[in-house]
Motif scaffolding. Structure first.
Motif, PDB file in Angstrom:
ATOM      1  N   GLY A 191      53.845  68.907  38.053  1.00 12.78           N
ATOM      2  CA  GLY A 191      55.141  69.016  38.715  1.00 12.78           C
ATOM      3  C   GLY A 191      55.793  67.666  38.910  1.00 12.78           C
ATOM      4  O   GLY A 191      55.327  66.637  38.408  1.00 12.78           O
ATOM      5  N   ASP A 192      56.902  67.662  39.629  1.00  7.61           N
ATOM      6  CA  ASP A 192      57.633  66.427  39.890  1.00  7.61           C
ATOM      7  C   ASP A 192      56.798  65.495  40.764  1.00  7.61           C
ATOM      8  O   ASP A 192      56.170  65.930  41.737  1.00  7.61           O
ATOM      9  N   ASN A 230      61.761  70.582  39.350  1.00  8.71           N
ATOM     10  CA  ASN A 230      60.892  71.616  38.803  1.00  8.71           C
ATOM     11  C   ASN A 230      60.833  72.785  39.799  1.00  8.71           C
ATOM     12  O   ASN A 230      60.453  72.601  40.959  1.00  8.71           O
ATOM     13  N   PRO A 231      61.209  74.005  39.382  1.00  6.44           N
ATOM     14  CA  PRO A 231      61.162  75.143  40.316  1.00  6.44           C
ATOM     15  C   PRO A 231      59.779  75.357  40.907  1.00  6.44           C
ATOM     16  O   PRO A 231      59.644  75.745  42.079  1.00  6.44           O
ATOM     17  N   GLY A 232      58.736  75.115  40.113  1.00  5.82           N
ATOM     18  CA  GLY A 232      57.379  75.267  40.627  1.00  5.82           C
ATOM     19  C   GLY A 232      57.074  74.286  41.744  1.00  5.82           C
ATOM     20  O   GLY A 232      56.374  74.626  42.705  1.00  5.82           O
ATOM     21  N   LEU A 283      67.755  75.524  47.908  1.00  3.32           N
ATOM     22  CA  LEU A 283      67.809  75.003  46.534  1.00  3.32           C
ATOM     23  C   LEU A 283      67.286  76.027  45.536  1.00  3.32           C
ATOM     24  O   LEU A 283      67.719  76.047  44.376  1.00  3.32           O
ATOM     25  N   GLN A 284      66.351  76.859  45.971  1.00  5.21           N
ATOM     26  CA  GLN A 284      65.799  77.876  45.075  1.00  5.21           C
ATOM     27  C   GLN A 284      66.702  79.098  44.956  1.00  5.21           C
ATOM     28  O   GLN A 284      66.675  79.800  43.946  1.00  5.21           O
ATOM     29  N   ARG A 285      67.505  79.336  45.973  1.00  6.31           N
ATOM     30  CA  ARG A 285      68.423  80.484  45.938  1.00  6.31           C
ATOM     31  C   ARG A 285      69.729  80.153  45.224  1.00  6.31           C
ATOM     32  O   ARG A 285      70.298  80.997  44.529  1.00  6.31           O
ATOM     33  N   GLY A 288      58.816  75.518  44.910  1.00  9.38           N
ATOM     34  CA  GLY A 288      58.071  76.608  45.512  1.00  9.38           C
ATOM     35  C   GLY A 288      56.814  76.124  46.219  1.00  9.38           C
ATOM     36  O   GLY A 288      56.480  76.597  47.306  1.00  9.38           O
ATOM     37  N   PHE A 289      56.124  75.173  45.607  1.00 11.76           N
ATOM     38  CA  PHE A 289      54.914  74.609  46.202  1.00 11.76           C
ATOM     39  C   PHE A 289      55.237  73.912  47.523  1.00 11.76           C
ATOM     40  O   PHE A 289      54.541  74.112  48.533  1.00 11.76           O
ATOM     41  N   LEU A 290      56.298  73.099  47.525  1.00  9.61           N
ATOM     42  CA  LEU A 290      56.660  72.371  48.739  1.00  9.61           C
ATOM     43  C   LEU A 290      57.066  73.327  49.862  1.00  9.61           C
ATOM     44  O   LEU A 290      56.689  73.134  51.023  1.00  9.61           O
TER      45      LEU A 290
END
Length: 279
Positions: free
Chosen positions: A135-136, A181-183, A207-209, A186-188
């Motif tokens: 990931g980032d 990175n979307p993953g 940010l994900q929505r 989600g992890f954060l």
């Protein structure tokens, strides 16, 4: 100080910044001073005379906090009583130690020297001390009125920096059209929800929505190296993605490999039992 740096125009923080568990908010000011650069997008820092010695204990504590978590160590009764646990959390290989050091300092730079905040010390959540996390490398966040601004960071640590390393960092920034990175997002959010830090988690949830716009993102290449990074950074200042500004920060330390070895040796020395008397 850091006044020439382009982040100053947009997001730089030149005063002491509190919050997010920073152990030494003056780490960069005490340790480094600026070198001349021909680009306002480039910040080059080199060690002050005696600067490393001044902050070495803070560096060691910061590394231990990122990789192990000082609160857990304290809960277990201190470094000596948690020796096996701490030892098994610290990376063993030269390459992995170098990479972790680069990411740790990049995270601290975001938290100490910009108006963004990296909410999570990601390296605490590695499932194998000798592997890099996916990931980032670092994501910083800042709420600006109704918008959430994001700083996406790629960190590199090398004894000898080269153009190929900068290109590798730029390639990392370019993924997902320059967006986070979307993953990783989600992890954060998962970690923040688990820690009941819902206010911070909600910024990431937004940010994900929602659609992340280029104008709400900033890119940063952060390097730690034993050689002078100036010409390598100055030759790679073009934006990675249209509409997303790019900045580059290079920290130069003498005897890069020995420095990293000293830091991790010092971490390990904290868990050795104190010896009474003279043998």
């Amino acid at each position: 100080m850091f006044e020439r740096y382009v982040l100053l125009k947009w997001e730089i923080e030149t005063t002491r910044k509190s919050g997010h568990g920073n152990l030494s908010n003056n780490l960069f000011n005490k340790w480094f001073q600026t070198e001349e650069s021909n680009s306002d997008q480039v910040l080059v820092l080199h060690e002050r005379d005696g600067g490393r010695e001044l902050v070495m204990s803070s560096i060691v504590e910061t590394v231990a906090d990122h990789l192990v978590d000082l609160e857990i160590i304290e809960k277990m009764g201190g470094f000596t009583k948690s020796a096996a646990f701490v030892r098994n959390r610290l990376p063993e290989g030269v390459k992995q130690r170098s990479g972790d050091m680069g990411e740790i300092l990049a995270t601290e730079f975001v938290n100490q020297k910009t108006k963004f905040s990296a909410f999570v010390k990601r390296l605490r959540y590695k499932d194998d001390r000798n592997l890099a996390m996916r990931g980032d490398d670092v994501l910083g966040f800042r709420q600006a009125k109704s918008k959430v601004k994001v700083l996406k960071v790629e960190a590199k640590s090398r004894a000898k920096l080269s153009p190929s390393v900068i290109r590798e960092a730029r390639d990392g920034l370019a993924k997902y059209r320059g967006r986070p990175n979307p993953g990783t997002l989600g992890f954060l959010e998962y970690i923040l929800r688990k820690e009941n830090r819902d206010t911070e988690a909600e910024l990431i949830a937004r940010l994900q929505r929602d659609t992340i716009r280029a104008r709400d993102i900033r890119h940063l290449v952060f390097t730690l190296s034993g050689n002078d990074p100036t010409r390598f950074l100055e030759s790679h200042t073009e934006c990675v993605q249209d509409g997303i500004p790019l900045s580059l920060c290079g920290c130069r330390v003498s005897r890069h490999g020995a420095f990293i070895k000293d830091v991790f040796d010092s971490c390990l020395s904290l868990i050795e039992p104190e010896k009474d008397g003279v043998s």
